[in-house]
Design an enzyme around this catalytic site. Sequence first.
Site, mmCIF file in Angstrom:
data_model
loop_
_atom_site.group_PDB
_atom_site.id
_atom_site.type_symbol
_atom_site.label_atom_id
_atom_site.label_comp_id
_atom_site.label_asym_id
_atom_site.label_seq_id
_atom_site.Cartn_x
_atom_site.Cartn_y
_atom_site.Cartn_z
ATOM 1 N N ASP A 174 46.493 45.003 42.272
ATOM 2 C CA ASP A 174 45.842 44.196 41.224
ATOM 3 C C ASP A 174 46.533 44.412 39.879
ATOM 4 O OD1 ASP A 174 43.986 43.431 43.142
ATOM 5 O OD2 ASP A 174 42.615 45.063 42.629
ATOM 6 N N GLY A 205 39.209 40.647 41.347
ATOM 7 C CA GLY A 205 39.177 39.772 40.177
ATOM 8 C C GLY A 205 39.081 40.578 38.892
ATOM 9 N N ASP A 263 45.874 57.642 44.436
ATOM 10 C CA ASP A 263 44.931 56.634 44.938
ATOM 11 C C ASP A 263 45.583 55.258 44.751
ATOM 12 O OD1 ASP A 263 42.834 54.908 45.409
ATOM 13 O OD2 ASP A 263 41.436 55.855 44.011
ATOM 14 N N GLU A 295 38.146 36.588 47.390
ATOM 15 C CA GLU A 295 36.857 37.280 47.560
ATOM 16 C C GLU A 295 35.685 36.436 47.056
ATOM 17 O OE1 GLU A 295 37.336 41.156 45.643
ATOM 18 O OE2 GLU A 295 38.008 42.017 47.519
ATOM 19 N N ASN A 337 39.704 43.759 38.351
ATOM 20 C CA ASN A 337 40.889 44.604 38.126
ATOM 21 C C ASN A 337 42.040 43.769 37.560
ATOM 22 O OD1 ASN A 337 39.432 46.658 39.351
ATOM 23 N ND2 ASN A 337 40.350 46.336 41.363
HETATM 24 O O1 RIB Z 1 42.053 45.823 45.198
HETATM 25 C C1 RIB Z 1 41.066 46.801 45.034
HETATM 26 C C2 RIB Z 1 39.708 46.163 45.002
HETATM 27 O O2 RIB Z 1 39.463 45.546 46.250
HETATM 28 C C3 RIB Z 1 38.566 47.123 44.794
HETATM 29 O O3 RIB Z 1 38.259 47.323 43.443
HETATM 30 C C4 RIB Z 1 37.444 46.508 45.623
HETATM 31 O O4 RIB Z 1 36.327 46.130 44.889
HETATM 32 C C5 RIB Z 1 38.069 45.332 46.368
HETATM 33 O O5 RIB Z 1 37.795 44.117 45.789
#
Ligand code: RIB
Length: 307
Positions: A244, A40, A238, A136, A42
Site C-alpha cells: 500500500d 484504501g 512486518d 475491498e 493505508n
Molecule cells: O494491505 C494491508 C491491509 O490489507 C491491512 O491494513 C488490512 O486491513 C487489509 O485491508
Amino acid sequence: MRILNIGSLNLDKVYDVAEFVTAGKTILAENFASYCGGKGLNQSIALAKAGARVFHAGAIGPDGMALKEKLEKSGVDVSLIRTSEIPTGHAIIQVNAQGQNSIIVYGGANRTITQGDIDCALESFGSGDLLLLQNETSNTAYAMQAAKKKGMLVAFNASPVTPEMMDYPLSLVDYFLINETEGQVLSGTQSTADEDILDAMARRYDAAIVFTVGSRGAYYQKGNDRFYCRACEVPVVDTTAAGDTFCGYFLAGIAQGISAQQALSCAGAAGGLAVSKKGASDSIPEKGEVLGAEQLLRQSAAVRERE
Ligand code: RIB
C-alpha cells in the site's frame, strides 16, 4: 492532479505468531495490537505523506471514527466518508517470525458502498484527476465506468484477488498496481517468472503496469518502456501495508509529474521502510525519510555498478 481514493477502511487486529495457524490447529499468539488499516486507508495516508492532494471516499460503521480521524490527521480530505449502520470492516492479521503476514478481511461497511455513493463522490472530479481503487469495496466495476465517463484516469490495485474481478471492465484501467499472484490471475499466465508475467500483462492490457515482487524489487511496464528497481535491503519486521505504501508513493509521484522511473524508485524506498516497522498505516514513512532512503539505494546501486 487530484486523487480520489474510493477505498476500504478497516480496523486491523494483528497477532504475532511463531508460525501461521493451519487447519485443525489452535495456536497461542505472542502479542496482539490494533491498528488503523484497510488497503484504501493505508494508500490514502501514503499518498498524503508523499505530498499528493487526496480525497478518501468510503464507509465506516459507528465503531470506525478512529479511522476517519487518522486520515484527517494525515492530511486526507475525509468529507466523502459516510457512516453506515453496518459495523466497520476489519482484518485479522497474523504476522509470523519472518515478518510475513496472512490476512482475513471482513468487508463490513466497506461493502455497503452503492452506485449512488460513487456518483456522489465523483461529482466534483473530472478530466485531469485520478480515481484509485482496490478490491475491498463494493461496486468497483461501476466506479471504473463512472470515472472513465468523467474523463478521469483509473488506477486499480487488484488486491485481494476475487473470482468476479475478471468480469470488471479492466480495459478501462490506466494503471495496474499488482504483485505476482495478482499478475498471474489478471494476465492468465501460469508462469511465475517476473518477465513472463509482465509480458503477459502487456499483451492483454494497454495500461501501465506497476509490478512489485517483494524482496526482489519492482517493475514498471508501459509500451516499450520497462524499468526495474531493486528493493531496499532492510530487516523485515512486518510486511503489512508495504504494498500500500508503495502504491501511494508511486501514484503521488505520477500526480506530481515526476517520471515513472523516478516514481518507482521513490516508491521502492518507501515500501522498504514500511517493511522495517510494525503495523499497517503506522508503518508508512514520511517523505523526508523516503528521500533519504532512496538516495542510499542509489548510492549502493552505484557502488555495485563500480564493483
Ligand atoms: O494491505 C494491508 C491491509 O490489507 C491491512 O491494513 C488490512 O486491513 C487489509 O485491508
